[in-house]
Enzyme design. Structure first.
Site, short mmCIF file in Angstrom:
data_model
loop_
_atom_site.label_atom_id
_atom_site.label_comp_id
_atom_site.label_asym_id
_atom_site.label_seq_id
_atom_site.Cartn_x
_atom_site.Cartn_y
_atom_site.Cartn_z
N SER A 50 0.81 -1.22 0.00
CA SER A 50 0.00 0.00 0.00
C SER A 50 0.84 1.27 0.00
O SER A 50 0.33 2.35 -0.29
CB SER A 50 -0.95 0.01 1.20
OG SER A 50 -0.23 0.14 2.41
N LYS A 91 1.09 4.55 6.73
CA LYS A 91 0.46 5.41 5.72
C LYS A 91 1.12 6.79 5.75
O LYS A 91 1.88 7.13 6.66
CB LYS A 91 -1.05 5.56 5.96
CG LYS A 91 -1.82 4.26 6.04
CD LYS A 91 -1.90 3.52 4.73
CE LYS A 91 -2.71 2.23 4.88
NZ LYS A 91 -2.70 1.43 3.63
#
Length: 269
Positions: A50, A91
């Site tokens: 991701s 993230k």
């Protein structure tokens, strides 16, 4: 002869003292650098793609332990939030409390409070928008970040399960600052080096975070190792040079005597 010996003994004692000091200082720097890094940094293994291409699955990263108040836009953070699954996730912060984060403008870029943000860490070559680049997000969105929270996106925007997935939740997908555990500073394996702070966020209020102390810690470790090696090698090298000097000193008188004998023989003839 005794005077020369005293001078050599003095040089030897001074050299041994400098050698010992170098080893002592080297040990302090070497061990201190490791201890400092162990206190400040936490290693993590990236589980998914991701955050590609910034970090990839299986990469070992070093994350600086920080408080949520130290988070800035552009930081790659490690956080744990019950709504997101109660497991550590990695993230990128693109919005902080009070920001309106949206995507995408006419150029396919993310905007923060209406200001377009260039994101060089994204791979925008897989599709085509008006300017010949893929948009910063395959789907459009808009969210206002509550105070005390942050809005997070993965760098692999096509597959990342991030704040966009939680837009319908309370806080429009944002995460409390208290959920942040650390900020990723470098990729330790493979050795890709430091993760740079995005300059595109620097012009926004609050700017970007300062780099962590990892370069100083690595410098202390390297300098310490060099001092230890050099200090440890001094004794054997000095002893070997001393033996060579003593051997040369014994050879010169013999050569001188042989020379005098040859000259005497020549006069006799």
């Amino acid at each position: 002869m005794s005077g020369t010996g005293n001078k050599q003994d003095g040089r030897g004692r001074f050299g041994a003292m400098v050698s010992g000091l170098a080893v002592a200082v080297g040990c302090v720097l070497f061990l201190g650098g490791f201890a400092w890094a162990a206190v400040v940094y936490q290693p993590y293994t990236i589980p998914t793609d991701s955050m590609s291409p910034t970090v990839r699955p299986g990469d070992r990263v070093l994350a600086e332990r920080i408080d949520g108040s130290e988070v800035r836009r552009g930081d790659v953070v490690v956080f744990t939030d019950d709504v997101w699954g109660a497991t550590p996730m990695v993230k990128r912060v693109v919005g902080v409390g009070g920001d309106k984060v949206a995507c995408c403008d006419k150029g396919g870029r993310l905007t923060v409070n209406g200001t377009p943000v260039d994101e060089p860490y994204l791979d925008r070559s897989s599709a085509v928008s008006g300017d010949g680049k893929a948009p910063a997000s395959p789907e459009g969105f808009s969210a206002t970040v509550p105070r005390g929270k942050i809005f997070l996106l993965g760098d692999e925007r096509a597959t990342s399960l991030d704040s966009r997935v939680h837009l319908q939740d309370a806080g429009q997908g944002s995460v409390p600052l208290s959920a942040v555990q650390a900020r990723v500073d470098a990729v330790a394996w493979p050795m890709d080096g430091m993760i740079e702070r995005p300059s595109s966020f620097a012009a926004l209020p609050g700017g970007v975070s300062a780099p962590g102390p990892l370069p100083l810690q690595l410098g202390a470790i390297v300098v310490g190792a060099v001092l230890i090696v050099c200090g440890a090698l001094y004794g054997p090298v000095a002893a070997r040079l001393g033996r060579r000097g003593a051997s040369a000193g014994r050879t010169r008188p013999v050569a001188a005597r042989l020379g005098r004998r040859g000259a005497s023989a020549g006069r006799t003839r």
